[in-house]
Scaffold this active site. Structure first.
Site, PDB file in Angstrom:
ATOM      1  N   THR A 128       0.976  -0.925  -0.492  1.00 24.84           N
ATOM      2  CA  THR A 128      -0.177   0.182   0.216  1.00 24.84           C
ATOM      3  C   THR A 128       0.412   1.427   0.075  1.00 24.84           C
ATOM      4  O   THR A 128       2.306   1.004   0.916  1.00 24.84           O
ATOM      5  CB  THR A 128      -0.686   0.435   0.750  1.00 24.84           C
ATOM      6  OG1 THR A 128      -1.460   1.283   0.751  1.00 24.84           O
ATOM      7  CG2 THR A 128      -0.334  -0.210   2.184  1.00 24.84           C
ATOM      8  N   GLU A 130       0.532   3.572   1.735  1.00 24.56           N
ATOM      9  CA  GLU A 130       0.586   4.432   3.046  1.00 24.56           C
ATOM     10  C   GLU A 130       1.738   3.411   3.644  1.00 24.56           C
ATOM     11  O   GLU A 130       1.866   4.146   4.830  1.00 24.56           O
ATOM     12  CB  GLU A 130      -0.586   3.118   4.260  1.00 24.56           C
ATOM     13  CG  GLU A 130      -1.976   4.061   3.776  1.00 24.56           C
ATOM     14  CD  GLU A 130      -1.951   5.463   4.627  1.00 24.56           C
ATOM     15  OE1 GLU A 130      -1.518   5.020   5.984  1.00 24.56           O
ATOM     16  OE2 GLU A 130      -2.624   6.102   3.819  1.00 24.56           O
ATOM     17  N   TYR A 156      -1.097   0.724  10.622  1.00 24.15           N
ATOM     18  CA  TYR A 156      -1.307  -0.442   9.546  1.00 24.15           C
ATOM     19  C   TYR A 156      -0.557  -0.086   8.981  1.00 24.15           C
ATOM     20  O   TYR A 156       0.156  -1.059   7.746  1.00 24.15           O
ATOM     21  CB  TYR A 156      -2.918   0.881   8.722  1.00 24.15           C
ATOM     22  CG  TYR A 156      -3.108  -0.361   7.675  1.00 24.15           C
ATOM     23  CD1 TYR A 156      -3.145  -1.119   6.969  1.00 24.15           C
ATOM     24  CD2 TYR A 156      -2.689   1.075   6.308  1.00 24.15           C
ATOM     25  CE1 TYR A 156      -3.883  -1.564   5.853  1.00 24.15           C
ATOM     26  CE2 TYR A 156      -2.716   0.601   4.824  1.00 24.15           C
ATOM     27  CZ  TYR A 156      -3.850  -0.616   5.144  1.00 24.15           C
ATOM     28  OH  TYR A 156      -3.952  -1.201   3.567  1.00 24.15           O
ATOM     29  N   LYS A 160       2.051  -3.342   6.859  1.00 25.59           N
ATOM     30  CA  LYS A 160       2.261  -3.243   5.481  1.00 25.59           C
ATOM     31  C   LYS A 160       3.708  -3.290   5.034  1.00 25.59           C
ATOM     32  O   LYS A 160       3.498  -4.329   4.713  1.00 25.59           O
ATOM     33  CB  LYS A 160       1.117  -2.532   4.854  1.00 25.59           C
ATOM     34  CG  LYS A 160      -0.218  -3.202   4.743  1.00 25.59           C
ATOM     35  CD  LYS A 160      -0.370  -3.867   4.127  1.00 25.59           C
ATOM     36  CE  LYS A 160      -2.211  -4.285   3.917  1.00 25.59           C
ATOM     37  NZ  LYS A 160      -2.488  -5.479   2.963  1.00 25.59           N
TER      38      LYS A 160
END
Ligand code: NAP
Ligand code: F7E
Length: 338
Positions: A128, A130, A156, A160
């Site tokens: 991702t 992010e 998160y 990831k």
């Protein structure tokens, strides 16, 4: 005669799981989908919408169940979409996020390896944008690419990043075909109602139909590179058809603020000024925010021939249209919307 291709999807009840199931079924795959929990509220909806899917009960935190899932499905392709995927939720549930979103990937990769399928099963890992965090803009204006620095800003994003590196490590250590897709935000009719785009389009439809008078949001200045999920699952599939495993950014190359999204969404129902309809509450703000994300998809375009088809105004329009149809009883919610 060629053997039917088999795919195992974790996270089949989520947004991307729905789009990918449709795509793989169209391509003639036999699709296996992982469902967690002893009474998953989405199971019935999954069976109704995708009656051809072979459901397997398993959980990314339970390695025995993943080994069993591999043995049952004998997949040529494994798409690991399962995760705690909501950034705000990850701040409130950081250990759970680490167990599922980070360690769950290790559990799955080990399941592929110990079942002796490392040479036959190709794996897609859902990485991702992010992971970039929006701070260390080492290519200002050009957008993040596969070489950019990582600086995750949430439990998160950190989870990831572990998942991303363990996926790469299994590729390098064991020669496994593990591709990672570093996907920027992608939305659509199947988007969960807890994400900002869908929260907005659903509220716009409700306001338009006289069912609601405002929507309460958090910060409105953050910018995201928003694409359409249907375009992005095509990219996932293309990554697993490539002759070697690699890392690919999928993005639109444009970035827009939440305020711009609000303007387009309210504009769809003839409201020029959204301000009277939007309230703000710190409940929806995060301890650390990712201010801006912009991706550079040129590697995926060059190497895979990937192209996105839906542009930003087209994305907003199809989401508002869908929500008006849904709230007027002219459409049924899909699995991921429940
Ligand atoms: P989503 O709609 O939130 O779906 C998440 C899926 O993960 C659901 O099917 C959920 O199942 C499943 N899941 C949660 N915990 C699990 C567990 N312990 N074991 C097995 N499955 C579990 O997410 P999405 O938007 O489709 O995204 C798909 C993947 O891409 C995620 O990994 C996400 O982090 C990543 N990603 C998404 C975006 C985006 O913009 N959408 C961008 C980059 C990366 P239940 O139905 O049982 O809850
Ligand atoms: O937030 C702001 C919020 O939750 C977008 C996931 O799919 O994409 C997604 O993560 C922005 C943020 O998505 C509300 O603070 C304001 O700045 O829709 P979101 P996200 O955090 O970008 C990435 C690429 C993923 O990988 C993730 O899995 O909107 N915002 N007000 C709000 N956000 C929410 N959810 N709700 C609000 O009321």
């Amino acid at each position: 005669m060629n053997e039917t291709r088999r795919a195992l999807i974790t996270g089949i009840t989520g947004q991307d799981g729905g789009h990918l199931t449709e795509l793989l079924h169209e391509k003639g795959y036999e699709v296996f989908g992982l469902i967690r929990g002893q009474r998953n509220a989405r199971k019935e909806a999954l069976e109704a919408e995708f009656p051809y899917v072979n459901i397997i009960e398993a959980d990314l935190t339970d390695q025995t169940s993943l080994i069993q899932a591999m043995l049952t499905s004998q997949p040529h392709e494994v798409y690991n979409l399962g995760a705690i995927s909501h950034v705000g939720y990850s701040f409130r549930n950081p250990q759970l996020t680490a167990d599922i979103t980070a360690k769950g990937v290790l559990n799955l990769l080990e399941a592929v390896r110990v079942t002796g399928m490392a040479d036959t099963a190709r794996v897609y890992q859902a990485s991702t944008s992010e992971m970039f965090g929006g701070l260390d803009y080492n290519r200002p204006g050009a957008g993040y690419n596969e070489e950019s620095l990582f600086h995750p800003r949430s439990p998160y994003g950190v989870a990831k990043l572990y998942a991303h590196w363990i996926a790469r490590n299994y590729r390098e250590s064991y020669g496994m075909f593990v591709a990672t897709g570093i996907l920027f935000n992608h939305e659509g009719e199947r988007r969960g109602l807890e994400f900002v785009t869908r929260k907005i389009t659903n509220a716009v439809a409700a306001i338009h139909l006289g069912q609601q008078d405002h929507v309460t949001l958090g910060d409105l200045w953050p910018k995201r590179d928003w694409g359409y999920a249907g375009d992005y699952v095509r990219g996932m599939w293309q990554m697993l058809q490539h002759d070697q495993p690699d890392d690919f950014v999928l993005a639109t190359g444009e970035t827009h603020s939440i305020e711009e999204f609000l303007t387009l969404a309210f504009g769809q129902v003839g409201i020029d000024d959204w301000r009277p309809y939007v309230k703000q509450d710190p409940e929806f703000m995060r301890p650390a925010e990712v201010d801006i994300l912009l991706g550079d998809p040129s590697k995926a375009e060059r190497v895979l021939g990937w192209r996105r088809e839906v542009d930003f105004p087209g994305l907003v329009k199809r989401m508002v249209d869908h929500d008006i149809a849904l709230l007027s009883g002219r459409a049924q919610p899909r699995v991921a919307e429940r």
